[in-house]
Design a protein around this motif. Structure first.
Motif, PDB file in Angstrom:
ATOM      1  N   ARG A 159       0.828  -1.216   0.000  1.00  0.00           N
ATOM      2  CA  ARG A 159       0.000   0.000   0.000  1.00  0.00           C
ATOM      3  C   ARG A 159       0.859   1.261   0.000  1.00  0.00           C
ATOM      4  NH1 ARG A 159      -3.694   0.338   4.631  1.00  0.00           N
ATOM      5  NH2 ARG A 159      -2.447  -1.242   5.696  1.00  0.00           N
ATOM      6  N   LEU A 160       2.003   1.213   0.660  1.00  0.00           N
ATOM      7  CA  LEU A 160       2.908   2.363   0.611  1.00  0.00           C
ATOM      8  C   LEU A 160       3.417   2.601  -0.808  1.00  0.00           C
ATOM      9  CD1 LEU A 160       4.963   1.953   3.914  1.00  0.00           C
ATOM     10  CD2 LEU A 160       3.256   3.698   3.396  1.00  0.00           C
ATOM     11  N   ALA A 162     -13.859  11.389  -1.096  1.00  0.00           N
ATOM     12  CA  ALA A 162     -14.065  10.904   0.272  1.00  0.00           C
ATOM     13  C   ALA A 162     -13.458   9.528   0.469  1.00  0.00           C
ATOM     14  CB  ALA A 162     -15.560  10.879   0.586  1.00  0.00           C
ATOM     15  N   ALA A 163     -13.606   8.660  -0.526  1.00  0.00           N
ATOM     16  CA  ALA A 163     -13.061   7.309  -0.409  1.00  0.00           C
ATOM     17  C   ALA A 163     -11.534   7.337  -0.368  1.00  0.00           C
ATOM     18  CB  ALA A 163     -13.539   6.443  -1.567  1.00  0.00           C
ATOM     19  N   VAL A 164     -10.924   8.195  -1.178  1.00  0.00           N
ATOM     20  CA  VAL A 164      -9.466   8.291  -1.188  1.00  0.00           C
ATOM     21  C   VAL A 164      -8.967   8.897   0.116  1.00  0.00           C
ATOM     22  CG1 VAL A 164      -7.483   9.349  -2.335  1.00  0.00           C
ATOM     23  CG2 VAL A 164      -9.338   8.392  -3.705  1.00  0.00           C
ATOM     24  N   ARG A 165      -9.667   9.896   0.634  1.00  0.00           N
ATOM     25  CA  ARG A 165      -9.284  10.474   1.914  1.00  0.00           C
ATOM     26  C   ARG A 165      -9.294   9.406   2.998  1.00  0.00           C
ATOM     27  NH1 ARG A 165     -11.165  16.555   1.906  1.00  0.00           N
ATOM     28  NH2 ARG A 165     -10.943  16.381   4.151  1.00  0.00           N
ATOM     29  N   SER A 166     -10.325   8.586   3.015  1.00  0.00           N
ATOM     30  CA  SER A 166     -10.421   7.525   4.010  1.00  0.00           C
ATOM     31  C   SER A 166      -9.296   6.516   3.836  1.00  0.00           C
ATOM     32  CB  SER A 166     -11.780   6.833   3.886  1.00  0.00           C
ATOM     33  OG  SER A 166     -11.881   5.754   4.778  1.00  0.00           O
ATOM     34  N   TRP A 167      -8.963   6.190   2.584  1.00  0.00           N
ATOM     35  CA  TRP A 167      -7.893   5.226   2.297  1.00  0.00           C
ATOM     36  C   TRP A 167      -6.550   5.760   2.785  1.00  0.00           C
ATOM     37  CZ3 TRP A 167      -3.471   5.192  -0.778  1.00  0.00           C
ATOM     38  CH2 TRP A 167      -2.916   3.927  -1.036  1.00  0.00           C
ATOM     39  N   ILE A 168      -6.276   7.049   2.523  1.00  0.00           N
ATOM     40  CA  ILE A 168      -5.012   7.648   2.947  1.00  0.00           C
ATOM     41  C   ILE A 168      -4.933   7.707   4.467  1.00  0.00           C
ATOM     42  CG2 ILE A 168      -3.704   9.814   3.008  1.00  0.00           C
ATOM     43  CD1 ILE A 168      -4.454  10.257   0.109  1.00  0.00           C
TER      44      ILE A 168
END
Length: 373
Positions: A59-60, A161-167
């Motif tokens: 993931r990194l 929103a989904a990307v913010r949560s993933w990060i």
């Protein structure tokens, strides 16, 4: 080329030195991704990378462009939020991640897309979330960077929103895996440095505090503008009424040789600087570096350097050796002397010229530090 920060009318109490756990996590991730930039951290980077679980390591890799090639402003959300602790870092990583959540979608997307060279540092440009042309341009630029960047950009523009949560989950997992222990180890050093710089600012004034931060920092005589000597150009203000006055200096254990400046329009300016660990060499000013590289770019001057590196010579001796006239040799020596590459001494009625091998030996690291700063 330099970055300038307007501080005219900024109250002294709005200049603060304070550690930021999220900014330090961003710098730690950069050191993991680019260990060649940080030879002094090789042991830490090797041990930390080896201990990462495969899922987290993968993931990194998916998001490393946020901290490998650029330092995304998502790691300094305190500078972009319009509420909170007057634009200052929070004490804990969780609180700073909450600040990141408070950034509006347009600011977050602009900061996350810095790697595309199509970001909010270009004042007045519309958001890719509202402007189809800019969204298409961002995606095109991301595609040139690689498939991971293109996929990230598609997901970011389609569902911020989904990307913010993933990060956020990724950064929380980094904290659990290695950063919480690392922060406990370095926080005391960073807090002590911030206190020392704050005390210096109060007792001796801004010029001395800036010099203590880095020789690449200076303030003009009337105290209205701070200049960061970098191979970059930018201007910003610490007194923007739209977001409130403030200038934050963030110490970093992982920072050297980088000296970072957040100067995006509509964000409070931030300078992240490396905390000295031992005798770090003073960075050469960019102007001096350019002058030295220009001086060595001429083939005649390179031939002169070859001779005077071995032994001091007079202008006449050099003219005879190179088959040139004495005035021509003198002109080339003058260029080298102005660049600080040659020193002279008198012996009787003769003037001897010799290459300063210490300066030349330092040139490679000066160049590397200059472009990384």
């Amino acid at each position: 080329m330099s970055v300038h920060i307007d501080i005219a009318g900024l109250p002294p109490e709005r200049i603060v030195f304070e550690p930021s756990p999220l900014a330090e996590l961003g710098m730690a991730l950069h050191a993991l991704a680019e260990p060649g930039h940080h030879p002094g951290l090789h042991g830490w980077a090797t041990a930390t990378a080896a201990a990462l679980k495969p899922d987290l390591a993968d993931r990194l890799c998916e998001a490393d462009f946020l901290w490998r090639t650029t330092f995304s402003d998502v790691f300094m959300p305190f500078a972009g939020v319009r509420t909170g602790r007057l634009g200052r870092p929070a004490p804990t990583l969780a609180e700073e991640l909450d600040q990141l959540d408070r950034l509006d979608d347009e600011r977050f997307v602009d900061a996350a897309l810095e790697f595309t060279c199509n970001h909010s540092y270009d004042a007045g440009r519309p958001s890719p979330l509202t402007d189809p042309a800019r969204a298409a341009e961002s995606l095109d630029l991301a595609t040139t960077r690689g498939p991971r960047q293109a996929d990230f950009t598609r997901r970011l523009l389609a569902n911020p929103a989904a990307v913010r949560s993933w990060i956020r989950r990724l950064l929380e997992d980094c904290d659990e895996a290695f950063f919480a222990d690392t922060w406990r180890r370095v926080h005391g050093q960073l807090a002590a440095d911030a206190r020392q710089k704050t005390d210096l600012l109060r007792r001796r004034g801004l010029p001395e505090a800036l010099t203590a931060v880095s020789p690449a920092l200076s303030v003009d005589e009337d105290g209205r503008r701070i200049t960061l000597d970098k191979l970059a150009h930018g201007t910003t203000t610490a007194v923007d009424p739209g977001i409130g006055p403030g200038l934050v200096f963030v110490p970093s254990h992982f920072g050297w040789p980088h000296l970072l400046a957040l100067h995006a329009p509509g964000w409070r300016p931030v300078v992240q600087y490396p905390v000295a660990t031992g005798a770090l060499p003073a960075p050469a000013p960019v102007e001096v570096l350019e002058r030295r590289l220009d001086a060595l770019a001429h083939p005649v001057r390179l031939r002169l350097c070859r001779n005077i590196a071995r032994s001091p010579y007079t202008t006449g001796e050099l003219a005879h050796a190179l088959g040139l006239s004495a005035p021509e040799v003198s002109r080339h020596l003058t260029v080298l002397k102005k660049a600080g590459l040659v020193h002279t001494r008198r012996r009787g009625r003769y003037v001897l010229h010799q290459l300063d091998v210490t300066v030349v030996a330092r040139l490679g690291s000066d160049f590397l530090e200059g472009i990384l700063r």
